[in-house]
Write an enzyme that holds these catalytic residues in place. Structure first.
Site, PDB file in Angstrom:
ATOM      1  N   SER A 143     -12.680 -88.182 -38.139  1.00 38.64           N
ATOM      2  CA  SER A 143     -12.933 -89.609 -37.972  1.00 38.64           C
ATOM      3  C   SER A 143     -12.559 -90.037 -36.547  1.00 38.64           C
ATOM      4  CB  SER A 143     -12.188 -90.394 -39.050  1.00 38.64           C
ATOM      5  OG  SER A 143     -12.712 -91.694 -39.190  1.00 38.64           O
ATOM      6  N   HIS A 167     -15.845 -89.919 -47.175  1.00 42.73           N
ATOM      7  CA  HIS A 167     -15.276 -89.859 -45.832  1.00 42.73           C
ATOM      8  C   HIS A 167     -14.100 -88.890 -45.767  1.00 42.73           C
ATOM      9  CE1 HIS A 167     -14.904 -91.405 -41.777  1.00 42.73           C
ATOM     10  NE2 HIS A 167     -13.617 -91.630 -41.962  1.00 42.73           N
TER      11      HIS A 167
END
Length: 266
Positions: free
Chosen positions: A104, A238
């Site tokens: 990320s 995610h």
């Protein structure tokens, strides 16, 4: 090549003025992997990776200010400052092949560190591994960091990866919110930037149900990968890397071994 288990807590040393947690190899070090955590994350998130890559591989995990044993230090709110500090911290550990892995926000940070190693120090990483993040030339600024606490917490919940018991406890939230806001300031004010090649292979990873980054977005990391590119799509969102720990680490481990030609000069 077997991925190590994480039943026993591996030994860890804090080095580079607190910027790195070091999981030492138990034999002669042949390679190192530097891991850059996500926004709102900490080095402890990757503790189970400490012994996952074999006795001759050393793991370094970046420890950002403003959390855990660095709680009393001011948070960093600029990608450039964070990348400068991490590059300075890791440079002494580039005497063997050094690969980078960022998840990320950490993927953007890993790219910036790779560029600094190449352009300022003439030493490209052995490989760049990026996870769940658009490449620099596809990013657009966001203003989430300028919104209230609830908006930040809602975004953290949407992405997952943080214990709900922490988010739901007002006292604990007050402790972690400064670091979350600082990291989202970095994320929100970074990009777009040129697709500057890093001088090494790039490996990208994403969950097939990621709500913030698409497979097409991750494919665009190939634009910074003049030395080879590969994309792995794994089941999950995610934070696919929690449920898909074993297949992810097997891929990373195989690629670490394939990069054993020695530190690169640019």
């Amino acid at each position: 090549m077997n991925v190590g288990t994480h039943r026993t807590a591996p030994p860890v040393n804090v080095v580079a003025d607190g910027w790195l947690r070091r999981y030492p190899a138990t034999t002669d070090v042949r390679r190192r992997l530097l891991v850059l955590p996500h926004a709102g994350g900490s080095a402890g998130f990757f503790h189970s990776w400490g012994t996952a890559f074999g006795s001759d591989t050393e793991l370094l995990v970046a420890s950002y200010p403003g959390r855990h044993d660095r709680m009393g230090e001011p948070c960093v709110t600029s990608m450039d400052e964070l990348a400068d500090r991490v590059t300075e911290a890791v440079l002494p550990f580039h005497d063997v092949p050094l690969s980078l892995f960022g998840h990320s926000m950490g993927a953007s940070l890993a790219h910036e560190v790779a560029l600094r190693l190449r352009h300022r120090h003439g030493r490209s990483p052995a490989a760049l591994h990026v996870s769940s993040r658009m490449p620099p030339h596809r990013l657009t600024p966001r203003d989430l960091h300028e919104q209230g606490d609830e908006a930040l917490i809602d975004e953290v919940r949407r992405l997952g990866g943080t214990d709900e018991s922490v988010l739901g406890d007002p006292d604990l939230r007050e402790i972690i919110l400064p670091a979350i806001r600082a990291d989202f300031t970095i994320v929100g004010t970074y990009g777009p930037r040129p697709a500057d090649p890093v001088g090494c292979p790039v490996y990208a990873y994403i969950g097939d149900e990621d709500p913030s980054t698409s497979v097409e977005d991750m494919s665009a990391w190939s634009d910074v990968a003049a030395d080879g590119f590969r994309l792995d799509v794994l089941p999950g969102g995610h934070f696919y890397l929690v449920e898909q720990r074993e297949p992810l680490l097997r891929s990373v481990l195989a690629r670490l071994h394939s990069a054993d030609d020695g530190p690169r000069s640019s």
